[in-house]
Design a protein around this motif. Structure first.
Motif, PDB file in Angstrom:
ATOM      1  N   PHE A   1       0.835  -1.205   0.000  1.00 51.66           N
ATOM      2  CA  PHE A   1       0.000   0.000   0.000  1.00 51.66           C
ATOM      3  C   PHE A   1       0.872   1.258   0.000  1.00 51.66           C
ATOM      4  CE2 PHE A   1      -3.737  -2.515   1.298  1.00 51.66           C
ATOM      5  CZ  PHE A   1      -4.655  -1.998   0.398  1.00 51.66           C
ATOM      6  N   ILE A   2       1.957   1.231   0.761  1.00 49.75           N
ATOM      7  CA  ILE A   2       2.836   2.393   0.760  1.00 49.75           C
ATOM      8  C   ILE A   2       3.562   2.528  -0.572  1.00 49.75           C
ATOM      9  CG2 ILE A   2       4.835   1.226   1.746  1.00 49.75           C
ATOM     10  CD1 ILE A   2       3.588   4.808   2.485  1.00 49.75           C
ATOM     11  N   VAL A   3       3.897   1.366  -1.207  1.00 53.79           N
ATOM     12  CA  VAL A   3       4.525   1.417  -2.536  1.00 53.79           C
ATOM     13  C   VAL A   3       3.558   2.007  -3.539  1.00 53.79           C
ATOM     14  CG1 VAL A   3       5.476   0.033  -4.418  1.00 53.79           C
ATOM     15  CG2 VAL A   3       6.090  -0.483  -2.045  1.00 53.79           C
ATOM     16  N   TRP A   4       2.300   1.519  -3.499  1.00 58.18           N
ATOM     17  CA  TRP A   4       1.297   2.068  -4.422  1.00 58.18           C
ATOM     18  C   TRP A   4       1.032   3.550  -4.148  1.00 58.18           C
ATOM     19  CZ3 TRP A   4      -2.423  -2.701  -4.096  1.00 58.18           C
ATOM     20  CH2 TRP A   4      -1.998  -3.676  -5.032  1.00 58.18           C
ATOM     21  N   THR A   5       1.008   3.916  -2.862  1.00 62.82           N
ATOM     22  CA  THR A   5       0.784   5.336  -2.519  1.00 62.82           C
ATOM     23  C   THR A   5       1.850   6.208  -3.164  1.00 62.82           C
ATOM     24  OG1 THR A   5      -0.236   4.694  -0.426  1.00 62.82           O
ATOM     25  CG2 THR A   5       0.571   6.955  -0.613  1.00 62.82           C
ATOM     26  N   ILE A   6       3.117   5.778  -3.072  1.00 59.00           N
ATOM     27  CA  ILE A   6       4.209   6.537  -3.681  1.00 59.00           C
ATOM     28  C   ILE A   6       4.089   6.536  -5.193  1.00 59.00           C
ATOM     29  CG2 ILE A   6       6.702   6.603  -3.974  1.00 59.00           C
ATOM     30  CD1 ILE A   6       6.933   5.350  -1.166  1.00 59.00           C
TER      31      ILE A   6
ATOM     32  N   ALA B   1       8.031   6.683 -15.902  1.00 58.31           N
ATOM     33  CA  ALA B   1       8.769   5.401 -15.792  1.00 58.31           C
ATOM     34  C   ALA B   1       8.860   4.934 -14.345  1.00 58.31           C
ATOM     35  CB  ALA B   1      10.163   5.566 -16.396  1.00 58.31           C
ATOM     36  N   ILE B   2       9.145   5.928 -13.444  1.00 64.16           N
ATOM     37  CA  ILE B   2       9.248   5.569 -12.018  1.00 64.16           C
ATOM     38  C   ILE B   2       7.903   5.086 -11.501  1.00 64.16           C
ATOM     39  CG2 ILE B   2       9.684   6.475  -9.726  1.00 64.16           C
ATOM     40  CD1 ILE B   2      11.750   8.346 -11.021  1.00 64.16           C
ATOM     41  N   SER B   3       6.829   5.787 -11.866  1.00 60.57           N
ATOM     42  CA  SER B   3       5.494   5.425 -11.400  1.00 60.57           C
ATOM     43  C   SER B   3       5.117   4.022 -11.871  1.00 60.57           C
ATOM     44  CB  SER B   3       4.482   6.464 -11.923  1.00 60.57           C
ATOM     45  OG  SER B   3       3.169   6.070 -11.586  1.00 60.57           O
ATOM     46  N   GLY B   4       5.355   3.765 -13.178  1.00 56.68           N
ATOM     47  CA  GLY B   4       5.011   2.432 -13.690  1.00 56.68           C
ATOM     48  C   GLY B   4       5.808   1.322 -13.012  1.00 56.68           C
ATOM     49  N   THR B   5       7.105   1.588 -12.775  1.00 56.51           N
ATOM     50  CA  THR B   5       7.963   0.574 -12.125  1.00 56.51           C
ATOM     51  C   THR B   5       7.505   0.303 -10.701  1.00 56.51           C
ATOM     52  OG1 THR B   5       9.821   1.304 -13.479  1.00 56.51           O
ATOM     53  CG2 THR B   5      10.310  -0.019 -11.523  1.00 56.51           C
ATOM     54  N   LEU B   6       7.152   1.390  -9.963  1.00 57.31           N
ATOM     55  CA  LEU B   6       6.676   1.207  -8.577  1.00 57.31           C
ATOM     56  C   LEU B   6       5.347   0.472  -8.547  1.00 57.31           C
ATOM     57  CD1 LEU B   6       7.629   4.671  -6.995  1.00 57.31           C
ATOM     58  CD2 LEU B   6       8.688   2.458  -6.570  1.00 57.31           C
ATOM     59  N   LEU B   7       4.473   0.773  -9.513  1.00 61.40           N
ATOM     60  CA  LEU B   7       3.192   0.044  -9.576  1.00 61.40           C
ATOM     61  C   LEU B   7       3.439  -1.465  -9.763  1.00 61.40           C
ATOM     62  CD1 LEU B   7       0.910   2.396 -11.720  1.00 61.40           C
ATOM     63  CD2 LEU B   7       0.601   1.779  -9.320  1.00 61.40           C
ATOM     64  N   LEU B   8       4.383  -1.786 -10.647  1.00 57.98           N
ATOM     65  CA  LEU B   8       4.695  -3.208 -10.888  1.00 57.98           C
ATOM     66  C   LEU B   8       5.288  -3.850  -9.628  1.00 57.98           C
ATOM     67  CD1 LEU B   8       4.912  -5.586 -12.838  1.00 57.98           C
ATOM     68  CD2 LEU B   8       7.164  -4.717 -13.525  1.00 57.98           C
ATOM     69  N   TYR B   9       6.160  -3.126  -8.945  1.00 55.91           N
ATOM     70  CA  TYR B   9       6.759  -3.652  -7.709  1.00 55.91           C
ATOM     71  C   TYR B   9       5.688  -3.899  -6.647  1.00 55.91           C
ATOM     72  CZ  TYR B   9       9.700  -3.990  -3.582  1.00 55.91           C
ATOM     73  OH  TYR B   9      10.300  -4.423  -2.425  1.00 55.91           O
TER      74      TYR B   9
ATOM     75  N   SER C   1       2.539  -4.508  -7.204  1.00 56.90           N
ATOM     76  CA  SER C   1       1.729  -5.659  -7.622  1.00 56.90           C
ATOM     77  C   SER C   1       2.421  -6.977  -7.263  1.00 56.90           C
ATOM     78  CB  SER C   1       1.470  -5.575  -9.134  1.00 56.90           C
ATOM     79  OG  SER C   1       0.720  -4.435  -9.461  1.00 56.90           O
ATOM     80  N   TYR C   2       3.747  -7.047  -7.483  1.00 58.71           N
ATOM     81  CA  TYR C   2       4.488  -8.252  -7.082  1.00 58.71           C
ATOM     82  C   TYR C   2       4.305  -8.529  -5.591  1.00 58.71           C
ATOM     83  CZ  TYR C   2       7.079  -9.423 -11.327  1.00 58.71           C
ATOM     84  OH  TYR C   2       7.430  -9.857 -12.577  1.00 58.71           O
ATOM     85  N   SER C   3       4.395  -7.476  -4.780  1.00 57.68           N
ATOM     86  CA  SER C   3       4.238  -7.652  -3.333  1.00 57.68           C
ATOM     87  C   SER C   3       2.811  -8.039  -2.977  1.00 57.68           C
ATOM     88  CB  SER C   3       4.623  -6.346  -2.617  1.00 57.68           C
ATOM     89  OG  SER C   3       4.443  -6.467  -1.218  1.00 57.68           O
ATOM     90  N   PHE C   4       1.831  -7.427  -3.631  1.00 57.90           N
ATOM     91  CA  PHE C   4       0.427  -7.734  -3.367  1.00 57.90           C
ATOM     92  C   PHE C   4       0.108  -9.187  -3.725  1.00 57.90           C
ATOM     93  CE2 PHE C   4      -4.033  -7.718  -4.960  1.00 57.90           C
ATOM     94  CZ  PHE C   4      -4.674  -7.488  -3.755  1.00 57.90           C
ATOM     95  N   LEU C   5       0.733  -9.656  -4.819  1.00 57.27           N
ATOM     96  CA  LEU C   5       0.469 -11.013  -5.285  1.00 57.27           C
ATOM     97  C   LEU C   5       1.432 -12.046  -4.680  1.00 57.27           C
ATOM     98  CD1 LEU C   5      -0.109 -10.215  -9.061  1.00 57.27           C
ATOM     99  CD2 LEU C   5      -1.858 -10.666  -7.315  1.00 57.27           C
TER     100      LEU C   5
END
Length: 973
Positions: A34-39, A75-83, A85-89
């Protein structure tokens, strides 16, 4: 403001609201994604703002810094979103994506330098493609990595894929269709909103599922708990599990809403209520409480309760865990009762129970009341730390006791001791049995029991002395003594005499049955003995046969008595080994038999000898006159034939007399040194005619056969008798074997055959494959007149004659036979050790006419004397006759010429022939002597006259035989 700006502001507002929601959720559950997605969404908002600034400020339009920063933020936003998602899944990030992100970052940094003069579109295109593929991969992760597929997951995954495609198209539209930018902002904002919303919905749906699962697991755990769980509020039961129903005996519907205190018995309700109030007030109470409840059935159970206060729906409640400890309480009560009984028992024991430290003083921690009677000290005196129990142990036993206990301690074993102690009331013998006490691997004490055995020790000493006497008598006794259980027939004990004679060891005998220790020749006798002892209680001097380990027979006298030892019936048996006595008795019986047989033979021999003496004298006269008559008659005349028949009858009569004398061992013989093989060779033709054509005669002469000194006619008699008997025993054809060989009789063979002395022998073996001799008849075959043949078929003298001949020549005969197995005779004849050559038939071809010699004839029978005078006169001899030794001496004195030979009868009334020969030799030193007799006395044979060079002719004799013998003697140097 144009529509593009308004859409941007709306997108920023929407995303900010979602970011704030994500952050609040993170603060409540601390989930990292959640904090990763928030950022990540924060960077997205920053990108939107960066895109809106040129729209507000005309001066910023076309500024490449805004474009480059937007690309970096995107690019940073997309990479953090992917990171996130990995943690969420619950997945780990791919290394490829990490490398790719690093490469894009490097590109963005260098693009400001390398492409600063390039178009904005071409600067943004690579980043858009990279970010688009990040979003697409994010969508793919949502679609393929969720365990439970739900619509929120699928919508989020599809939205991410569309957003990625949209991001890739962004640069293309910016190049070729710039008028469509506003629509792309709308599409971008819509996809972002959908993604944000569906991810939240998916999360909340997971939370709901986990909550439902937790509640379900809680209920399952509660229902399957081994303890009863009761939840109460305001004192009333609001929840109870299955175990609670089992303990109380009620069902849930009967308990829900009812006061919990009603289950507790009246005596325990007050205490339980006080504890409940104190717990509600927050006082610190012991964790567990025990009370009793009344079950629905009416029986009472002990309960151990652990209560905790908690809040439910903002109201206080108690969480109670109940455990049925009725069995534990019962065990505790029984333990208390057991301790009480143990203390009572120990106080009444005739000894002292103790617990002491494992030190040299053996400091007592506890002793029972029996200590006073045992040691004279009170228990409290002994448990005083100043008291040393080791000091009470006798000085001679103290070290032994300590060493034994420490040895048992080192091996973690119990110990048992007997020793002396010095008490207040004197010295005593005590017995101690103890063991070590171990806690947490350490020896903390010794526990045991000590009892007074002084009286028992005195009894044991007396008993030991008695047993020692018994053991000495038992073991030293020369007869067998054994103890057997009467029922199981097992050996309890066996003395040395039994073990020595049977060859068994004590450990092989004790505990085994007499059937297993096979010492009985006939097991039926053993069973009969056990039966008789059971019935009558004893057996006395029963003659039995036992055997040792090697199977050797032991003759014994058996006696037994029935005893009762420790309520068990036992047979004590005494067996006297009489094997030696039995053998001595058998030897004595055998000697008696031999003596009786010898006396019998001697009587028969004397009778036969007395008859033969006179009978042979008469036959001598008959044969002599018959031959004289035949010499003057034509051979073809009738008178010749008649006189010849008289001569044949006389010869047959002489043969019968000779057989009688051979049987009685009184036969006068003329032994000669001969080769047994040559003698038998000369008999083979006659023997073959005697046995017939249907019987095969096998002759196996031995090589280098030793010399034998024996009358050849006796060899003939032996072979003829054997052949006749074998011929009669072989019914339908068979074989007869005659074999000779040299044989040495050693000590072993001499002991096996009684009467066969050690030495060198010529062994003559005669065997046939006839019908054999029965066991009952084989002991009688050498008895005179004993025969198994029908009347008229045999005289019963054949084997008796053989036996007499062999004994007369100091030989030995052995026979082996069985029905239908044939018969084998073995004759052992002594080896004659002499270098002289065989003289058999040495003079058989010489001239019998006189050469002018003078012969003195001494014969007490006038008829015989006249017959001899006529025969010798016919040969041309000068004959002097005397009727007795006295007349013979007178004639020798008066005769002026030489007397060349003395022909004297052996048996005469006044003086025998040997005595006469000595007297005549003195008168005529050069005279030769020839004895004649139809019977030779025992003394004559015992003196060994014929084996000392004396000459002899047996009566009755023919003229030729007498003439040959005279020439042999006269011409011998």
């Amino acid at each position: 403001m144009d529509s593009l700006f308004l859409l941007g502001v709306f997108s920023v507002f929407t995303v900010v609201v979602v970011i704030f929601s994500y952050f609040l959720i993170y603060l409540s559950n601390k989930k990292s994604f959640f904090i990763v997605w928030t950022i990540a969404w924060g960077f997205y908002v920053f990108r939107l703002v960066n895109l809106l600034l040129p729209a507000i400020d005309e001066a910023g339009k076309g500024n490449p810094l805004f474009s480059i920063s937007s690309h970096i933020i995107e690019a940073i936003s997309g990479t953090l979103l992917l990171y996130g998602s990995y943690s969420f899944l619950n997945k780990k990030g791919s290394c490829i994506w990490k490398v790719l992100c690093a490469a894009v970052s490097l590109y963005l940094i260098t693009s400001t330098v390398l492409f600063s003069s390039a178009s904005l579109v071409w600067q943004s295109f690579p980043v858009s493609v990279f970010t688009g593929w990040v979003h697409i991969w994010n969508g793919i992760l949502f679609l393929i990595n969720r365990q439970n597929k739900r619509i929120y997951t699928n919508v989020a995954g599809i939205s991410f894929i569309f957003w990625g495609i949209h991001t890739i198209h962004y640069s293309i539209v910016l190049i070729f269709l710039p008028s469509f930018m506003s629509w792309f902002y709308i599409i971008d904002a819509s996809l972002v909103f959908i993604i944000l919303t569906t991810i939240l919905l998916e999360y909340f749906h997971d939370i709901q599922n986990k909550w439902n699962c937790s509640e379900k697991n809680y209920n399952l755990l509660l229902e399957n708990s081994e303890e009863a769980v009761v939840i109460a509020r305001d004192g009333n039961i609001i929840s109870i599990n299955t175990k609670g129903e089992e303990i109380s005996g009620y069902i849930k519907d009967e308990l829900i809403g009812k006061p919990f205190i009603n289950l507790i018995i009246n005596n325990d309700q007050k205490t339980a209520m006080e504890r409940h109030i104190k717990r509600q007030q927050g006082e610190d109470l012991p964790k567990f409480n025990t009370f009793r409840i009344i079950r629905k059935s009416g029986d009472i159970r002990w309960i151990e309760c652990n209560s905790t206060v908690f809040y439910m729906d903002e109201q206080s409640a108690t969480f109670n865990i109940l455990r049925d400890i009725t069995g534990k309480k019962k065990a505790e009560q029984e333990l208390c009762e057991s301790k009480r009984r143990l203390l009572t028992l120990m106080s009444n024991l005739p000894g002292m129970a103790y617990r002491c430290k494992n030190n040299p003083d053996r400091t007592m921690v506890f002793v029972s009341e029996g200590a006073l009677k045992l040691t004279g000290y009170k228990p409290e005196e002994i448990t005083d730390n100043n008291f040393s129990y080791s000091e009470t142990i006798h000085a001679e036993d103290r070290q032994r006791v300590w060493t034994h206990i420490q040895s048992a301690v080192s091996e973690s074993k119990s110990f048992e001791l007997i020793y002396r102690v010095i008490c207040k009331n004197g010295e005593k013998w005590v017995w101690e049995k103890g063991q070590i006490v171990i806690e947490d691997g350490n020896i903390i004490a010794l526990e045991g029991f000590i009892s007074d055995i002084t009286e028992r020790k005195k009894t044991e000493t007396a008993l030991m002395q008695s047993l020692m006497k018994y053991e000495i008598i038992f073991q030293a006794n020369p007869v067998w003594i054994t103890l057997n259980s009467l029922d199981e027939k097992k050996y309890f004990e066996a003395n040395e005499a039994f073990l020595r004679d049977t060859g068994y060891l004590q450990e092989e005998v004790v505990g085994k049955t007499s059937k297993y220790i096979d010492t009985w020749v006939n097991p039926k006798i053993r069973e009969m003995i056990f039966k008789q002892v059971k019935e009558t209680g004893r057996i006395h001097n029963m003659e039995v046969q036992r055997k040792n380990r090697k199977g050797e027979i032991i003759n014994a006298l058996f006696s037994a008595e029935l005893l009762n030892l420790e309520d068990q019936k036992v047979m004590i048996s005494v067996t006297q080994n009489i094997t030696t006595l039995k053998k001595m008795q058998e030897d004595r019986d055998s000697l008696n038999e031999q003596l009786q047989h010898s006396q019998k033979m001697e009587s028969v021999g004397r009778l036969a000898g007395g008859v033969a003496h006179d009978y042979n004298n008469m036959l001598t006269v008959i044969i002599g006159y018959a031959e004289i008559l035949l010499s003057g008659i034509e051979a073809d005349s009738q008178e010749y034939k008649r006189i010849n028949e008289i001569l044949k009858a006389a010869n047959r009569s002489a043969n019968i007399t000779r057989q009688l004398l051979v049987f009685a061992r009184k036969q006068t013989i003329d032994p000669k040194v001969l080769d047994l093989n040559v003698t038998i060779d000369g008999m083979l033709t006659m023997l073959k005619r005697l046995i017939g054509e249907n019987i095969e005669l096998i002759w196996e002469p031995g090589k280098d056969l030793w010399q034998l000194k024996m009358d050849p006619s006796q060899i003939d008699q032996i072979l003829v008798n054997f052949c006749v008997n074998s011929r009669d025993a072989i019914e339908y054809g068979g074989q007869i074997l005659i074999r000779t060989e040299n044989f040495v009789v050693d000590e072993t063979i001499s002991e096996r055959y009684q009467g066969l002395v050690q030495g060198e022998y010529i062994l003559l073996t005669f065997s046939d494959d006839g019908k054999g001799i029965s066991k009952s008849a084989i002991d009688k075959i050498f008895d005179p007149f004993y025969t198994t043949k029908p009347v008229g078929k045999g005289t019963g003298l054949g084997l008796s004659i053989v036996y007499g001949i062999i004994k007369q020549n100091n030989g030995y005969i052995d026979v082996a036979s069985a029905p239908n197995k044939g018969t084998t005779f073995k004759i052992y004849l002594p080896h004659y050790k002499s270098d002289g050559e065989s003289d058999y038939q040495k003079y058989s071809d010489c001239n019998i006419e006189s050469k002018g010699e003078t012969i003195l004839v001494v014969e007490d029978d006038a008829s015989v004397r006249r017959t001899i005078e006529m025969i010798l006169g016919g040969f041309g001899y000068n004959v002097l006759t005397a009727k007795n030794p006295k007349d013979a001496c007178d004639i020798a004195k008066r005769h002026s010429g030489d007397i060349h030979l003395l022909l004297s009868d052996v048996i005469m009334p006044d003086l025998d022939g040997r005595g006469l020969a000595k007297m005549i030799t003195k008168l005529s030193p050069g005279i030769k002597v020839l004895f004649m007799s139809g019977y030779t006395s025992d003394s004559f044979i015992r003196e060994g006259l014929f084996y000392q060079g004396a000459n002899f002719v047996e009566k009755p004799f023919s003229s030729k035989k007498l003439g040959l013998k005279l020439r042999e003697v006269l011409e011998r140097k």
